[in-house]
Design a protein around this motif. Structure first.
Motif, short mmCIF file in Angstrom:
data_model
loop_
_atom_site.label_atom_id
_atom_site.label_comp_id
_atom_site.label_asym_id
_atom_site.label_seq_id
_atom_site.Cartn_x
_atom_site.Cartn_y
_atom_site.Cartn_z
N GLU A 1 0.79 -1.22 0.00
CA GLU A 1 0.00 0.00 0.00
C GLU A 1 0.83 1.27 0.00
OE1 GLU A 1 -0.99 0.73 4.63
OE2 GLU A 1 -1.63 -1.21 3.89
N GLY A 2 2.15 1.17 -0.11
CA GLY A 2 2.99 2.32 0.19
C GLY A 2 3.40 3.19 -0.98
N ILE A 3 2.82 2.99 -2.18
CA ILE A 3 3.30 3.78 -3.32
C ILE A 3 2.97 5.26 -3.14
CG2 ILE A 3 1.20 3.53 -4.72
CD1 ILE A 3 3.19 3.17 -7.14
N GLY A 4 1.93 5.58 -2.36
CA GLY A 4 1.57 6.97 -2.14
C GLY A 4 2.58 7.76 -1.33
N VAL A 5 3.46 7.08 -0.59
CA VAL A 5 4.44 7.78 0.25
C VAL A 5 5.81 7.85 -0.40
CG1 VAL A 5 3.22 7.03 2.32
CG2 VAL A 5 5.21 5.73 1.54
N VAL A 6 5.96 7.23 -1.59
CA VAL A 6 7.28 7.14 -2.21
C VAL A 6 7.82 8.52 -2.58
CG1 VAL A 6 8.50 6.36 -4.28
CG2 VAL A 6 7.04 4.78 -3.02
N LEU A 7 7.05 9.32 -3.31
CA LEU A 7 7.53 10.64 -3.73
C LEU A 7 7.74 11.60 -2.56
CD1 LEU A 7 5.63 11.28 -7.08
CD2 LEU A 7 7.96 10.47 -6.72
N PRO A 8 6.80 11.69 -1.59
CA PRO A 8 7.07 12.57 -0.44
C PRO A 8 8.35 12.20 0.31
CG PRO A 8 4.75 11.98 -0.50
CD PRO A 8 5.44 11.15 -1.54
N LEU A 9 8.61 10.91 0.46
CA LEU A 9 9.82 10.50 1.17
C LEU A 9 11.08 10.83 0.37
CD1 LEU A 9 8.83 7.01 2.64
CD2 LEU A 9 9.04 9.17 3.84
N GLU A 10 11.03 10.58 -0.93
CA GLU A 10 12.19 10.87 -1.76
C GLU A 10 12.48 12.37 -1.80
OE1 GLU A 10 14.38 11.69 -5.53
OE2 GLU A 10 12.36 12.30 -4.99
N ASN A 11 11.43 13.18 -1.83
CA ASN A 11 11.59 14.63 -1.89
C ASN A 11 12.22 15.20 -0.63
OD1 ASN A 11 10.49 14.83 -4.44
ND2 ASN A 11 8.41 15.13 -3.70
N LYS A 12 12.03 14.52 0.50
CA LYS A 12 12.47 15.08 1.78
C LYS A 12 13.77 14.49 2.31
CE LYS A 12 7.66 15.94 2.81
NZ LYS A 12 6.45 15.41 3.44
N MET A 13 14.46 13.72 1.48
CA MET A 13 15.72 13.14 1.93
C MET A 13 16.85 14.16 1.87
SD MET A 13 16.06 9.23 0.55
CE MET A 13 17.54 9.00 1.55
N GLN A 14 17.81 14.00 2.78
CA GLN A 14 19.03 14.81 2.73
C GLN A 14 19.81 14.51 1.45
OE1 GLN A 14 21.18 13.86 6.26
NE2 GLN A 14 19.83 14.99 7.65
N ARG A 15 19.89 13.22 1.12
CA ARG A 15 20.62 12.79 -0.08
C ARG A 15 19.69 11.90 -0.92
NH1 ARG A 15 24.64 9.45 0.76
NH2 ARG A 15 25.91 10.18 -0.98
N PRO A 16 18.83 12.53 -1.73
CA PRO A 16 17.84 11.76 -2.49
C PRO A 16 18.46 10.76 -3.47
CG PRO A 16 17.32 14.10 -2.50
CD PRO A 16 18.70 13.97 -1.95
N GLN A 17 19.74 10.96 -3.83
CA GLN A 17 20.37 10.02 -4.76
C GLN A 17 20.49 8.63 -4.16
OE1 GLN A 17 21.65 12.77 -3.53
NE2 GLN A 17 23.87 12.68 -3.19
N THR A 18 20.34 8.51 -2.83
CA THR A 18 20.40 7.19 -2.18
C THR A 18 19.02 6.57 -2.02
OG1 THR A 18 20.24 8.13 0.06
CG2 THR A 18 22.45 7.90 -0.90
N PHE A 19 17.99 7.23 -2.54
CA PHE A 19 16.63 6.72 -2.31
C PHE A 19 16.41 5.37 -3.00
CE2 PHE A 19 12.08 6.34 -3.34
CZ PHE A 19 11.57 6.41 -2.06
#
Length: 458
Positions: free
Chosen positions: A251-269
């Motif tokens: 059920e978690g596809i809805g949280v993928v983009l918000p989490l990736e957007n808020k990472m310190q280093r999104p290249q490690t997402f």
């Protein structure tokens, strides 16, 4: 931007002063770390769907079920990666810092000339399915809470400190109490008060406790003894019910983009995604298989309903119920933030708070009413998964890749792959929804018949 339940627990700090491309995203130095993002990803995928997977394995068989869960997990992770890839591509193209799921679909449709006029409908469609999915989760939570608390109350007099598994596959009911629908109505006022907390950061400590409690309750299962009534293969008719429950669990596809957007280093997402979903998929296959092997054909809509009468397992039900109770507010956050602000904006400032609270109350009552109408945990999970989760997790991402890279050219193999994934999701949606509705009607008819027979006998 479209909200996510993660917005409340890990809100975005102020973004850069100018649009930036590639991996210069919202999070920056004050964003979430690798470990924090991993924990949020696990939380976004582990809920009531996990506890329904043993029944899903029953519907598919002990051979087909685990293999299907592995295949579905691989496809789900691939679709999550597609969503992130398309978001990066389109946000750079339109010079935006980041895009939500709905905005990605909107700009993807704008990339195709003959769809450009209707691009707003792409965003609205995604929002609609997000609302259906999240309110569906809330309905499932009502049924889960009522079933588990009802069972604890009815078995209280027979609960002991001996936790020996007797493989009767159901907690013995000794003192029948109210109908489960009345338990839902008892929870209703407390859940209404819970969603009145509009800033979910105040619930963050309770959410952390809920995560710990739900995780701890999953490690209490005992030795596995395969009963005689375990089937390695099952009827094809029941496979769509497996599909609905399984896709509900992812059920978690809805949280993928918000989490990736808020990472310190999104290249490690990408590493976070593969690691986190690998853990989730392994947990799903393990619990689904072991749960069905432990309890056989009498497995309930939630594995907690099969635990024996002892205080340790009864406390597990109550602790997991507490975790689900708190998580209700997180699932409710998305539809509330999509539906309520436009309505509040139409009233004067003095009435804003009253209208906001009134609409929250109406939405919770609506989800409770749906749960009361269909108080079958396994079928509600399968129906919600088939209707909405299949679109968000399997159908939209492959179509979005075709739209997003339309002008750059998409290879025939990629197009065929995306069409196949979307067709799998569409077939699962049609068959899963049909079978779930047929089973709901059949069970309701059987209950009415039994109630009528009991009335005639009396």
């Amino acid at each position: 931007q479209n909200p996510s339940e993660m917005d409340a627990l890990c809100p975005s700090p102020p973004g850069p002063s100018r649009p930036q491309r590639n991996y210069e995203r919202i999070g920056g130095r004050t964003g979430t770390s690798f470990f924090q993002t991993l924990i949020h990803l696990l939380k976004g995928n582990i809920g009531t769907g996990l506890l329904g997977l043993p029944l899903a394995v029953k519907n598919a068989g002990l051979v087909v079920g685990p293999i299907s869960l592995l295949v579905m997990g691989i496809i789900a992770v691939h679709c999550m990666k597609l969503l992130v890839k398309c978001s990066h591509h389109l946000s750079a193209k339109v010079n935006r810092q980041s895009l939500t799921y709905g905005e990605a679909v909107q700009y993807g449709m704008e990339n195709v000339p003959w769809l450009r006029r209707h691009s707003q409908w792409g965003k609205r469609t995604v929002n609609l399915f997000l609302i259906i999915t999240q309110l569906g989760f809330c309905c499932v939570y009502f049924v889960f809470l009522s079933d588990n608390v009802k069972q604890v109350v009815e078995a209280a007099n027979a609960t002991t400190f001996s936790c020996q598994m007797n493989y009767t596959n159901q907690t013995e009911i000794l003192v029948p109490s109210f109908d489960s629908r009345l338990y839902m109505l008892c929870f209703l006022p407390f859940l209404i008060l819970l969603v009145f907390v509009r800033n979910l950061r105040y619930l963050a400590p309770l959410s952390l406790v809920a995560n710990v409690v739900m995780t701890a309750s999953l490690i209490t299962f005992v030795d596995v003894i395969i009963p005689d009534d375990v089937f390695f293969l099952t009827l094809l008719f029941y496979y769509p019910l497996f599909f609905g429950t399984a896709i509900f669990a992812f059920e978690g596809i809805g949280v993928v983009l918000p989490l990736e957007n808020k990472m310190q280093r999104p290249q490690t997402f990408t590493l976070v995604l593969y690691l986190g979903m690998g853990i989730v998929t392994f947990l799903y296959i393990s619990l689904g298989t072991i749960g069905y092997m432990c309890f056989g054909e009498r497995i309930g809509g939630s594995i907690t309903l099969n635990l024996p009468n002892c205080w340790m397992y009864q406390s597990v039900k109550l602790l997991y119920s507490f975790g689900i109770f708190i998580t209700f507010a997180l699932q409710f956050y998305v539809p509330a933030e999509i539906l309520i602000p436009p309505a509040v904006a139409r009233v004067s400032e003095r009435w804003e708070t009253a209208v906001d609270l009134l609409l929250r109350t109406i939405l919770v009552i609506f989800t409770c009413a749906l749960a009361v109408m269909i108080p079958e945990l396994d079928l509600v999970i399968s129906l919600v998964g088939s209707v909405s989760s299949s679109f968000l997790a399997l159908i939209f991402p492959p179509v979005l890749e075709i739209l997003a890279f339309h002008t750059e050219g998409v290879s025939p193999m990629v197009t065929i792959k995306n069409i196949v994934i979307s067709l799998v999701g569409l077939i699962g949606f049609l068959t899963g929804t049909y079978i779930a509705i047929v089973e709901i009607v059949a069970r309701n008819a059987l209950k009415h018949k039994e109630a009528l027979s009991s009335f005639v006998v009396q």
